[in-house]
Enzyme design. Structure first.
Site, PDB file in Angstrom:
ATOM      1  CB  ALA A  79      -0.941  -0.009   1.200  1.00 62.72           C
ATOM      2  CG  ASP A  80       3.729   2.048   3.079  1.00 63.73           C
ATOM      3  OD1 ASP A  80       3.531   3.113   3.674  1.00 63.73           O
ATOM      4  OD2 ASP A  80       3.634   0.933   3.627  1.00 63.73           O
ATOM      5  CE1 TYR A  81       8.823   1.430  -2.042  1.00 65.30           C
ATOM      6  CE2 TYR A  81       7.991  -0.357  -0.686  1.00 65.30           C
ATOM      7  CZ  TYR A  81       9.007   0.517  -1.026  1.00 65.30           C
ATOM      8  OH  TYR A  81      10.197   0.480  -0.344  1.00 65.30           O
ATOM      9  N   GLY A  91       2.332   5.699  -3.089  1.00 61.54           N
ATOM     10  CA  GLY A  91       3.406   6.584  -3.532  1.00 61.54           C
ATOM     11  C   GLY A  91       3.348   6.842  -5.028  1.00 61.54           C
TER      12      GLY A  91
END
Length: 337
Positions: free
Chosen positions: A177-179, A182
């Protein structure tokens, strides 16, 4: 004659200045992507301790983690304590000369420090501010803390990962989810910069950490809205396509096969030495294959147990020679694992 230009290469974001005050992957990754395409990225860290990502994961010989070396490349670093008036004032001076600011503090944090979007917009009306939080700047969950694993679960991705009779598992990486967010954030920055070319004004971009994973769940939302379908865990299988899974090989490894069209199924059947599987009265049509999913998967599994890492129908072939040529010629989307 071939002419090679001696002029230095100009990257598409050259001349764009980005201030990165974020931590823990999502917004810093967005800034990293912008830096890879020529933007000047200034990384702001906390005095005395630095960014916590310096210590996240395995340490390199330099002392910093590989995570930090990956996501801090192409960035210039300075230290500011944004909680202190002097640090806040210095950030405003940076913003006055910047194009983009990336942050992913918990919702409301920058406002408490006197550094909300309205304040920074007054300093520089052209500033583009990327804000990535767990659940967005508005809504009932806005004040909840969040990390990638929580976002994966909230989006539904974790529920879908795992075997049918087992618990939800980590879908490859807790930081998906972070990437993903991003990437969405970097796209939002590019769109806002393009809009600024027209309007002369910047924008605030609001990205929730779970949104990128939720957006990538193919037909789940419309299928539920139209037909009430709730997809369940299927292990390595794919709900809307078959054969589309991981199959065991003779040497104890696995091959990933993706037959997303009827034509690819025909190629696979030929490579398996069982062209009749793709006949109209067998499994030529996807709808028929979905109805007889178990039978189709069993047929591919039986053939897969004759394959090795040297040869599998598709790009999974790893050694040169006729077998490798044959696999590439099959035109099947496949890879070993």
């Amino acid at each position: 004659m071939i002419h090679v230009s001696s002029r230095p290469r100009t990257l598409p974001l050259q001349g764009i200045r980005v201030i990165d005050i974020a931590t823990f992957i999502a917004a810093p990754f967005a800034a990293t992507l912008l830096g890879e395409f020529g933007a000047e990225v200034i990384k702001v860290e906390l005095p005395g301790v630095g960014d916590p990502c310096r210590r996240l994961g395995n340490a390199s010989e330099a002392g910093d983690s590989f995570t930090w070396l990956t996501e801090a490349r192409n960035k210039k670093s300075l230290t500011l304590d944004l909680r202190e008036p002097e640090g806040a004032a210095l950030l405003k001076r940076l913003v006055a000369q910047a194009d983009v600011l990336c942050e992913n503090f918990q919702t409301g944090t920058l406002e408490r420090w006197g550094l909300g979007y309205d304040v920074l917009k007054a300093v520089n009306p052209r500033i583009v501010m990327l804000r990535i939080t767990g659940f967005g700047q508005t809504g009932p969950c806005r004040d909840r803390p969040c990390f990638g694993r929580i976002a994966n679960a909230f989006s539904g991705l974790s529920f879908l990962a795992g075997d049918p009779d087992g618990p939800p598992v980590t879908p490859g990486s807790a930081t998906l989810a972070d990437y993903g967010s991003g990437v969405f954030g970097a796209l939002g920055v590019l769109l806002a910069l393009r809009a600024r070319d027209v309007t002369g004004e910047g924008q605030m971009i609001d990205v929730a950490l779970y949104e990128s994973m939720f957006r990538m769940l193919d037909e789940l939302v419309p299928a539920y809205g139209a037909k009430g379908i709730v997809r369940q865990r299927m292990g390595a299988a794919t709900a809307i396509v078959v054969p589309h899974s991981h199959y065991p090989t003779a040497d104890g490894r696995w091959v990933a096969i993706a037959c997303t069209t009827d034509k690819i199924l025909a190629r696979l059947a030929h490579a398996m030495g069982r062209p009749a599987l793709a006949a109209p009265d067998r499994f030529q049509a996807m709808a028929t294959r979905l109805t007889h999913r178990d039978e189709v998967d069993r047929a591919v599994t039986r053939s897969g147990r004759r394959w090795t890492a040297t040869w599998a129908p598709g790009c999974g072939a790893t050694s040169p020679g006729p077998a490798s040529s044959r696999s590439r010629a099959s035109g099947i989307s496949a890879s070993r694992s």
